[in-house]
Design a protein around this motif. Structure first.
Motif, PDB file in Angstrom:
ATOM      1  N   LEU A   1       6.875  10.000  -2.774  1.00 47.37           N
ATOM      2  CA  LEU A   1       6.803  10.213  -1.328  1.00 47.37           C
ATOM      3  C   LEU A   1       7.302   8.971  -0.592  1.00 47.37           C
ATOM      4  O   LEU A   1       8.017   9.064   0.414  1.00 47.37           O
ATOM      5  CB  LEU A   1       5.369  10.550  -0.915  1.00 47.37           C
ATOM      6  CG  LEU A   1       5.183  11.016   0.531  1.00 47.37           C
ATOM      7  CD1 LEU A   1       4.110  12.102   0.619  1.00 47.37           C
ATOM      8  CD2 LEU A   1       4.811   9.869   1.465  1.00 47.37           C
ATOM      9  N   ALA A   2       6.928   7.780  -1.100  1.00 43.56           N
ATOM     10  CA  ALA A   2       7.420   6.535  -0.499  1.00 43.56           C
ATOM     11  C   ALA A   2       8.939   6.468  -0.589  1.00 43.56           C
ATOM     12  O   ALA A   2       9.614   6.083   0.380  1.00 43.56           O
ATOM     13  CB  ALA A   2       6.785   5.337  -1.201  1.00 43.56           C
ATOM     14  N   ARG A   3       9.493   6.841  -1.738  1.00 42.21           N
ATOM     15  CA  ARG A   3      10.951   6.837  -1.893  1.00 42.21           C
ATOM     16  C   ARG A   3      11.612   7.759  -0.873  1.00 42.21           C
ATOM     17  O   ARG A   3      12.597   7.391  -0.204  1.00 42.21           O
ATOM     18  CB  ARG A   3      11.318   7.279  -3.303  1.00 42.21           C
ATOM     19  CG  ARG A   3      12.821   7.278  -3.604  1.00 42.21           C
ATOM     20  CD  ARG A   3      13.154   8.164  -4.794  1.00 42.21           C
ATOM     21  NE  ARG A   3      12.877   9.582  -4.501  1.00 42.21           N
ATOM     22  CZ  ARG A   3      12.966  10.546  -5.402  1.00 42.21           C
ATOM     23  NH1 ARG A   3      13.297  10.255  -6.659  1.00 42.21           N
ATOM     24  NH2 ARG A   3      12.707  11.803  -5.071  1.00 42.21           N
TER      25      ARG A   3
ATOM     26  N   LEU B   1       7.762   1.578  -2.735  1.00 47.44           N
ATOM     27  CA  LEU B   1       6.397   1.297  -2.306  1.00 47.44           C
ATOM     28  C   LEU B   1       6.342  -0.023  -1.534  1.00 47.44           C
ATOM     29  O   LEU B   1       5.689  -0.136  -0.491  1.00 47.44           O
ATOM     30  CB  LEU B   1       5.461   1.257  -3.510  1.00 47.44           C
ATOM     31  CG  LEU B   1       5.129   2.623  -4.131  1.00 47.44           C
ATOM     32  CD1 LEU B   1       4.605   2.464  -5.539  1.00 47.44           C
ATOM     33  CD2 LEU B   1       4.106   3.361  -3.255  1.00 47.44           C
ATOM     34  N   GLU B   2       7.034  -1.029  -2.056  1.00 48.82           N
ATOM     35  CA  GLU B   2       7.015  -2.336  -1.404  1.00 48.82           C
ATOM     36  C   GLU B   2       7.698  -2.306  -0.043  1.00 48.82           C
ATOM     37  O   GLU B   2       7.296  -3.017   0.876  1.00 48.82           O
ATOM     38  CB  GLU B   2       7.651  -3.377  -2.320  1.00 48.82           C
ATOM     39  CG  GLU B   2       6.824  -3.652  -3.571  1.00 48.82           C
ATOM     40  CD  GLU B   2       7.429  -4.711  -4.470  1.00 48.82           C
ATOM     41  OE1 GLU B   2       8.615  -5.062  -4.250  1.00 48.82           O
ATOM     42  OE2 GLU B   2       6.725  -5.176  -5.395  1.00 48.82           O
TER      43      GLU B   2
ATOM     44  N   HIS C   1       2.576  -3.422  -1.700  1.00 44.45           N
ATOM     45  CA  HIS C   1       2.763  -4.372  -2.792  1.00 44.45           C
ATOM     46  C   HIS C   1       1.487  -4.420  -3.632  1.00 44.45           C
ATOM     47  O   HIS C   1       0.378  -4.180  -3.140  1.00 44.45           O
ATOM     48  CB  HIS C   1       3.040  -5.778  -2.242  1.00 44.45           C
ATOM     49  CG  HIS C   1       4.337  -5.899  -1.510  1.00 44.45           C
ATOM     50  ND1 HIS C   1       4.534  -5.388  -0.246  1.00 44.45           N
ATOM     51  CD2 HIS C   1       5.520  -6.494  -1.855  1.00 44.45           C
ATOM     52  CE1 HIS C   1       5.765  -5.667   0.161  1.00 44.45           C
ATOM     53  NE2 HIS C   1       6.384  -6.329  -0.802  1.00 44.45           N
ATOM     54  N   LEU C   2       1.639  -4.751  -4.894  1.00 42.54           N
ATOM     55  CA  LEU C   2       0.495  -4.949  -5.770  1.00 42.54           C
ATOM     56  C   LEU C   2      -0.390  -6.056  -5.214  1.00 42.54           C
ATOM     57  O   LEU C   2       0.076  -7.165  -4.951  1.00 42.54           O
ATOM     58  CB  LEU C   2       0.977  -5.332  -7.173  1.00 42.54           C
ATOM     59  CG  LEU C   2      -0.090  -5.688  -8.203  1.00 42.54           C
ATOM     60  CD1 LEU C   2      -0.918  -4.468  -8.572  1.00 42.54           C
ATOM     61  CD2 LEU C   2       0.567  -6.304  -9.448  1.00 42.54           C
ATOM     62  N   VAL C   3      -1.694  -5.753  -5.015  1.00 50.35           N
ATOM     63  CA  VAL C   3      -2.624  -6.778  -4.521  1.00 50.35           C
ATOM     64  C   VAL C   3      -3.622  -7.191  -5.592  1.00 50.35           C
ATOM     65  O   VAL C   3      -4.300  -8.211  -5.455  1.00 50.35           O
ATOM     66  CB  VAL C   3      -3.385  -6.308  -3.270  1.00 50.35           C
ATOM     67  CG1 VAL C   3      -2.435  -6.065  -2.105  1.00 50.35           C
ATOM     68  CG2 VAL C   3      -4.238  -5.070  -3.557  1.00 50.35           C
ATOM     69  N   GLY C   4      -3.741  -6.406  -6.655  1.00 51.10           N
ATOM     70  CA  GLY C   4      -4.689  -6.755  -7.702  1.00 51.10           C
ATOM     71  C   GLY C   4      -4.980  -5.539  -8.561  1.00 51.10           C
ATOM     72  O   GLY C   4      -4.692  -4.402  -8.174  1.00 51.10           O
ATOM     73  N   TYR C   5      -5.549  -5.795  -9.734  1.00 48.45           N
ATOM     74  CA  TYR C   5      -6.029  -4.721 -10.590  1.00 48.45           C
ATOM     75  C   TYR C   5      -7.546  -4.703 -10.466  1.00 48.45           C
ATOM     76  O   TYR C   5      -8.256  -5.417 -11.166  1.00 48.45           O
ATOM     77  CB  TYR C   5      -5.605  -4.951 -12.041  1.00 48.45           C
ATOM     78  CG  TYR C   5      -4.114  -4.885 -12.263  1.00 48.45           C
ATOM     79  CD1 TYR C   5      -3.450  -3.666 -12.311  1.00 48.45           C
ATOM     80  CD2 TYR C   5      -3.363  -6.051 -12.412  1.00 48.45           C
ATOM     81  CE1 TYR C   5      -2.083  -3.593 -12.517  1.00 48.45           C
ATOM     82  CE2 TYR C   5      -1.992  -5.998 -12.621  1.00 48.45           C
ATOM     83  CZ  TYR C   5      -1.354  -4.768 -12.664  1.00 48.45           C
ATOM     84  OH  TYR C   5       0.004  -4.707 -12.857  1.00 48.45           O
ATOM     85  N   GLY C   6      -8.035  -3.901  -9.556  1.00 48.15           N
ATOM     86  CA  GLY C   6      -9.470  -3.878  -9.322  1.00 48.15           C
ATOM     87  C   GLY C   6      -9.819  -2.860  -8.259  1.00 48.15           C
ATOM     88  O   GLY C   6      -8.946  -2.196  -7.690  1.00 48.15           O
TER      89      GLY C   6
END
Length: 929
Positions: free
Chosen positions: A487-489, A526-527, A532-537
């Motif tokens: 969807l972002a694409r 997405l970016e 953007h990736l903010v963390g794995y949590g």
């Protein structure tokens, strides 16, 4: 421990070249009619039969289970392993370390305090989405995480070396429940030459996510988990089991989130608190395992103990996909078929109650603005948002004109907004502010804000200020994660972008997600939209959303705006997500992206354009929504076993930061008296080898009088620590600067912080102080309004016991042990509520707090209780005789009297209460043995 094997159930199962000892459940009469989940409990009893805690009669009673009966048969369930996350796991390890010292002080060997079953902890709750929308967000957030949590992480590294059978998955790896289904879960355990069903208790209510993999497991309080680690079985009543029959297939354009929100609504309406839910029928095979995990994950949101799927070909396919050892996969299939645990779509086991859902009826949905069970069909989201808005806007609405105004919008106008409102570039939320009176007592217009990049925009009620792809619920699911990226694409290709006031975050459940995003070439899209990736949590779903941009936060505060978060999580309770955000909606990851593009809840995404393309033409959500075929093509090309094998190749080793942490040594922990993160708790101070007899409660005062649906989020310390709160004052007094306060969750190993944050939620409504929100009460000794903590200290100094009065569903929400620990440390001796959520009631007993229930049909208000009374509770001493009274007598100085139901439901719970708590009971037994 060897089983007595009264039923001659022990035999061998050969799989390939290996042979395993198993206990056949078909040796017990009645086994064939039992639901899947009870068959697992039956095997558990056969394998652990010892003639004392688990007897042949217990096994026969389970085989003769009456599905129509109310639960009344107690059994002792021995889970195969224990699962923890760091917020709840740190206090578990703190308590184990303290128990080692207590055993030593009572003349025992401290090294005997060890987990007797595998105990695995995943550090996933500590990362905060401070930075977002930039390439270095992940790296910087991890750096901040280590800076804030160095003491805790050093303590956990000590625990990993000091305790046997205890492993830690370091930070930056993934979310505990996703790591569990992708790597830790065995489905069938192999240990000591035996094969048996993988079962688990976890210190997080969403442990039930593993139910999607056919694993029986649920969330318990940290204190129960500690006891399970130390070999104590979990005392439980054989539950009622609700059969949930699935048929059909889901329509194109719907997601696992839509499915689970529908199921949540159905089961909450039906009533499944304390019950097992089990899915069966021909539709099961049409539910991918990731969707099953999503459904299991949200079991706490509809109140069941578990929500389990049986083992079938889809289970085996997922185990292969995630890179499990071929012998392990073969064992799972062979064992399930041998034991009658393999799903038969045509079978109709006996169930206590039945529901049915045709998957073809699922429609796109959200849930909100404050509870996961409040499903909102996407087509009605705008209308229902407008209907809910007045509850979140202070002051009165002024007379206005025009269909875009709240006055007319809340009367549900038949016509759509004017074309110019629909089609102009959506660079601000719809005009709702003009119809409301702001917090300053004057009519207000939308607030003009200048962002960090100099861009100006208008903020209004309903602005989506947080759009977060987060939480264990959906980030395990490739269908919705790939769907969000596609969807972002499509949005980027149309020239769309997120609105400048939206904080966009991407926090996947494991590294595997970013691996398949990279393989599919979807990360840049997405970016481009700020994801953007903010963390794995867990981040946003547990309140670690981080601060809003300063300009946005200031505008929200100045005009008291009712702004919105949209997150792909499982919890949206008041005050949980962010202190600036009043309205919170759960949604699928693709809808999270869509609302980031729209920037407002005041939009009908089914019929109104989400923005304009590069040529100025309106773009609708349907124009950018990816097809099911597109999603499946990407999954087929980008996801495989090698991605999982690579991500988990050395999962316990950690990165350079983790490996370079100085690690304390020794059998007992060297407590640092200056630490504000990890302190020795007072639970065992003055404890003797024999328990003090239980006493009645006399002269008690009410610390808080609460309404319905008070969750453990209201009770337990969570989220950020306010500077002017008792906890903030404590930290400042210990030299901690404001920017290093961190969160309550990160400081769970310090009881001094946690007790000050108990009942301190900013949305708590204590009826003793009407019109006031937050952790406040009346000190009946002085008549003054004060913090709950300060009042508690005054009462304890005067040796006055305390009680809590509450309404229905008291303690619903996460399985937070600190909701019970904090209650006990505040001096509360009893809680009197209309009804309880299972985990919190059990946790109260585990901390020596007496859970009582108002007589049927009665509550505090109907009995005329105001909370100003003095209470006496008699009949509690009957517990000293080894029995549990059905009721106790409650009298007050105002003349109100009633018999309260004692909610100590099993003999095991009664034994814990007699000892002052479950840990004291275990510790005394350990000394004796």
């Amino acid at each position: 421990m060897a089983s007595l094997d009264t039923f001659g159930a022990k035999t061998q199962l050969r799989v390939g070249d290996a042979s395993y000892e198993i206990f056949k459940i078909d040796k017990v009469e009645g086994h064939e009619r039992l639901p899947y989940s009870l068959k697992i409990l039956l095997e558990n009893l056969l394998r652990t039969e010892d003639g004392a805690n688990i007897t042949a009669d217990h096994i026969r009673q389970l085989g003769a289970w009456d599905p129509a009966a109310d639960p009344n048969v107690e059994i002792q369930f021995t889970p195969a392993r224990v699962l923890m996350q760091d917020f709840t796991g740190v206090p578990c390890v703190v308590d184990l370390a303290t128990m080692r010292e207590a055993v030593r002080d009572l003349g025992g060997d401290p090294t005997k305090v060890n987990p007797l079953a595998p105990a695995e902890l995943v550090i996933d709750h500590s990362v905060i989405a401070d930075l977002f929308g930039r390439q270095d967000a992940f790296e910087r957030n991890v750096e901040l995480e280590y800076q804030r949590n160095k003491e805790r992480y050093q303590f956990l590294r000590w625990g990993q070396s000091a305790f046997n059978e205890f492993k830690v998955v370091p930070p930056g790896t993934g979310i505990v429940h996703q790591v569990n289904i992708e790597y830790l879960a065995r489905t069938v355990m192999e240990r000591g030459g035996q094969a048996y069903p993988d079962t688990v208790v976890g210190t997080d209510s969403h442990t039930t996510m593993v139910n999607g993999l056919g694993v029986l497991g649920w969330g318990v309080g940290g204190i129960e988990a500690e006891a399970a680690m130390l070999g104590q079985p979990v005392s439980m009543l054989i539950p009622r089991v609700v059969g949930f029959k699935l048929s059909g297939e889901m329509p194109a354009g719907t997601t696992a989130t839509d499915l689970v929100l529908t199921i949540t609504e159905m089961l909450r309406k039906h009533g499944v608190v304390g019950k097992f839910v089990e899915f069966y029928g021909p539709g099961v095979s049409a539910v991918p395992l990731a969707n099953r995990a999503t459904i299991g994950n949200m079991s706490p949101e509809y109140g069941s103990t578990v929500a389990i799927f049986p083992i079938d070909a889809e289970t085996v396919r997922y185990l292969e996909l995630t890179g499990r050892d071929p012998q392990q996969v073969a064992l799972v299939e062979a064992y399930a078929k041998e034991q009658g645990l393999w799903h038969d779509p045509s079978a109709e086991p006996e169930y206590s109650e039945r529901l049915e859902l045709d998957l073809a009826t699922i429609e796109p949905s959200l849930a909100g603005p404050k509870r996961p069970q409040d499903r909102v069909p996407l087509g009605n989201a705008k209308t229902l948002f407008r209907a809910a808005l007045p509850d979140y806007v202070q002051g009165k609405r002024k007379p206005v004109k025009g269909p875009a105004d709240v006055a007319s919008a809340l009367s549900f106008p038949a016509s759509d907004p004017p074309a110019n409102e629909i089609n102009d570039p959506i660079d601000r939320p719809r005009g709702l502010m003009s119809a409301a009176t702001g917090a300053k007592g004057r009519p207000s217009d939308p607030v003009h804000v200048v962002g960090e990049d100099g861009t100006g925009y208008e903020l209004d009620h309903g602005a989506v200020v947080i759009a977060a792809i987060t939480s264990c619920t959906n980030t395990s699911n490739p269908q919705v994660m790939i769907g969000a990226a596609l969807l972002a694409r499509n949005a980027v290709d149309k020239g769309l972008n997120r609105k400048p006031w939206v904080k966009t975050t991407l926090a996947p459940g494991s590294k595997v997600v970013m691996d398949y995003y990279e393989r599919a070439g979807l990360t840049p899209y997405l970016e481009k939209l700020g994801f953007h990736l903010v963390g794995y949590g867990c981040t946003t779903c547990i309140g670690n959303s981080g601060p809003l941009p300063e300009a946005v936060s200031a505008a929200v505060d100045e005009a008291d705006l009712a702004v919105v978060s949209v997150l792909s999580g499982n919890r949206n309770f008041e005050g949980r997500i962010n202190p600036d955000v009043k309205m919170n909606y759960l949604a699928s990851p693709p809808l999270v992206v869509a609302y980031a593009l729209a920037g407002t809840m005041d939009i009908d995404l089914a019929n109104e354009p989400i923005g304009e393309d590069s040529e100025g033409k309106p773009v609708f959500l349907r124009d950018i929504w990816p097809s099911t075929a597109e999603i499946q093509d990407v999954i087929a090309s980008a996801i495989g076993a090698t991605g999982f094998s690579s991500a988990y190749a050395d999962v316990f080793a950690g990165d350079e930061r983790w490996q370079s942490l100085p690690t304390p040594t020794g059998d007992t922990f060297a407590w640092d008296s200056e630490s504000t993160y990890v302190r020795k708790p007072p639970y065992f101070e003055g404890m003797g080898q024999q328990p003090t007899p239980v006493a009645d409660i006399a002269g008690a005062r009410v610390l808080a009088k609460l309404g319905d649906s008070v969750t453990t989020d209201h009770i337990s310390p969570a989220g950020s620590i306010k500077a002017d709160s008792p906890a903030g004052t404590y930290l400042a007094g210990h030299g901690v600067p404001r920017h290093e306060f961190n969160s309550y969750g990160s400081r769970r190993g310090n009881h001094e912080v946690m007790i000050r944050g108990t009942f301190a939620n900013i949305r708590l409504r204590n009826h003793l102080v009407p019109g006031v929100e937050g952790g406040f009460t009346v000190n009946h000794l002085t008549g003054e309004q004060t913090s709950i903590y300060d009042a508690s200290m005054a009462y304890q100094q005067a040796e006055i016991p305390l009680v809590i009065l509450a309404g229905q569903e008291y303690g619903s929400g996460s399985s937070r042990d600190w909701a019970a620990k904090g209650t006990m440390l505040l001096g509360v001796k009893a809680v009197i509520a209309e009804s309880y959520e299972r985990i919190h009631r059990s946790n109260l007993i585990g901390m020596g707090v007496l859970p009582l229930q108002f007589p049927a049909g009665e509550n505090a208000d109907s009995l005329g209780l105001t909370g100003t009374e003095t209470f006496t509770i008699t009949g509690v001493t009957a517990l000293n005789d080894g029995s549990t009274p059905r009721t106790v007598r409650v009298t007050t100085d105002s003349g109100v009297e009633f018999d309260a139901v004692v909610r100590i439901d099993t003999p095991g719970e009664a034994e814990y209460y007699r000892h002052g708590g479950i840990l004291q009971y275990v510790l005394r037994r350990m000394i004796v043995s």
